[in-house]
Design an enzyme around this catalytic site. Structure first.
Site: not given
Length: 481
Positions: A65, A119, A310-311
């Protein structure tokens, strides 16, 4: 002095004459499940996709993150920020760096934040208040604290299998018949609708960060009910043949501390996968509320919409759960851009893209000057012509141990640098102190899209491996002298 002030105000007003931006972000979203026709039930993502250019090969810069979000929101790679863990706020090491929303704010836009954008947990600075025109909403909390908030008696948890473990204050899997607003994302959507009504009459950059489909798997019951578990895609948990041990991690985010880990039974794995799909459909319903509000606002035709994750995420593939690897399951992300003018709506592109490209792309689309120090490439050329390409490769990296900041010496032992070209993924694992390459991976995506055989060193792929290694060396020169 008064003349200077008037000139500055006028300049800012002119700079803010570009389109609005609705910047939508999700957490742990597998990109193939954001595509039209996927097994996930996502009618609102589907309608957004029909308005967007969909980047089929977009990649994060690090699959966890804080580094990923810090990188994309500053337009700088993790090595430039010197940030590879979740516990360090990017401003601790880069106090004066500008961010995407701050740049828009400095150029005449109202910038607002609802939900998880920066974050969200255990950093010294909470979010990034200076990037926004007003306080952030539900931006800083813990996924494990997302307990159901209801009036009256809490309905029972209808999960059939014993949960593998607790995820913070809630079971890892939870299925309760509660309203959407019982959990974070329902409240994020409700606030985003209110905020849109507040900002719609002025140039705005509205960031909406959904917390799902990140664990825990606790969407309201009606979203679990959308799926027949037996009909979800089957799990292939095989590890890639010949892959080095450094390529893997201990899946502690989902399985818990190593000393306490229990491998999920087949039924528990199926339940977690079911819960992940339920989380996606829950998120999709909240997205729909925001898209509806934009359409009703009267400014949809003047607003760019971006949708990213984000991924990616592993759901048991490669024996892994969660993220923190360089495999495509973790590195690839959903990435859509809906232009205000609707050009190329509903098209897909195979052009390589990176999250770090989003900052320069939005700046160009909105007619703002480009700040110094950005390391991505504008994708406007691809938005104009989806057959075009602006880069030969996309880069992702991850340290080992995956959460090195929890180790006694607080530094990595190795860094995995990975490059995705149009045909292969090539990864070098380098000793952190010396830069020596201690392991390599090469996956032939033309014949092995799920990366199940490491072919590094094979003569038949020698030329493509050499080319990929050259690209990696140009982007990340080795420390080795």
């Amino acid at each position: 002095m008064r003349l200077w002030f008037l000139l500055l105000t006028s300049a800012l007003s002119l700079q803010a004459a570009g389109p609005n931006v609705l910047f939508i972000m999700t957490d742990d979203f597998r990109p193939e499940l954001a595509s039209y026709g996927s097994p996930a039930i996502t009618p609102n993502l589907d309608r957004l996709a029909k308005k967007s250019v969909q980047f089929q090969r977009a990649y994060c810069q690090q699959a966890v993150c804080n580094p990923s979000r810090s990188s994309l929101l500053t337009g700088r790679r993790p090595d430039t920020l010197r940030l590879w863990n979740n516990g360090t706020h990017f401003r601790e090491l880069n106090p004066e760096v500008t961010t995407l929303p701050l740049w828009f704010k400095d150029h005449g836009y109202i910038t607002r934040c609802v939900g998880k954008i920066f974050h969200n947990w255990h950093t010294t600075e909470k979010g990034d208040r200076r990037s926004w025109s007003a306080d952030e909403f539900l931006h800083y909390a813990n996924h494990g604290a997302d307990t159901p908030q209801v009036t009256g008696e809490l309905p029972p948890n209808q999960i059939t299998e014993p949960s593998l473990r607790n995820y913070g204050d809630v079971p890892l899997c939870e299925c309760r018949d509660v309203p959407d607003e019982a959990y974070y994302d329902g409240r994020v959507a409700a606030e985003a609708v209110k905020m849109l009504a507040e900002v719609k009459d002025q140039p705005f950059f509205l960031a909406v960060g959904f917390w799902k489909p990140h664990a825990p798997f606790n969407a309201p019951k009606k979203y679990w009910d959308l799926y027949d578990r037996a009909k979800l895609p089957p799990l292939n948990s095989n590890r890639p043949e010949g892959a080095p041990e450094l390529a893997f991690h201990q899946s502690t985010e989902i399985l818990g501390p190593v000393a306490e880990q229990k491998q999920p039974t087949a039924a528990q794995a199926a339940e977690m996968r079911h819960g992940y799909f339920a989380n996606i459909s829950y998120l999709d319903a909240q997205l729909g509320k925001v898209l509806d509000a934009l359409e009703q606002s009267g400014v949809a035709q003047d607003t760019i919409i971006t949708f990213i994750g984000d991924h990616g995420y592993h759901l048991g593939e490669h024996t892994l759960w969660g993220k923190t690897s360089n495999f495509d399951y973790d590195a690839r992300v959903p990435f859509m851009i809906a232009r205000a003018d609707g050009k190329n709506a509903g098209t897909r592109t195979e052009s390589l893209a990176e999250l770090v490209d989003l900052f320069p792309t939005l700046v160009e689309m909105c007619g703002l000057p480009r700040p110094e120090g950005l390391e991505g490439d504008s994708l406007v050329k691809v938005l104009e012509d989806t057959s075009a390409s602006v880069k030969p490769a996309a880069f992702t990296q991850h340290p080992r141990p995956a959460y090195f900041d929890r180790e006694p010496d607080k530094k990595p032992k190795a860094m995995g640098y990975s490059v995705r070209t149009g045909h292969v993924r090539y990864t070098e694992w380098r000793d952190w102190n010396t830069g020596e390459v201690i392991a390599r991976e090469l996956y032939d995506h033309a014949n092995d899209p799920t990366e199940l055989k490491n072919r590094a060193g094979e003569n038949t792929l020698k030329e493509v491996e050499s080319h990929a290694a050259s690209l990696l060396a140009q982007k990340f020169p080795s420390k080795k002298s």
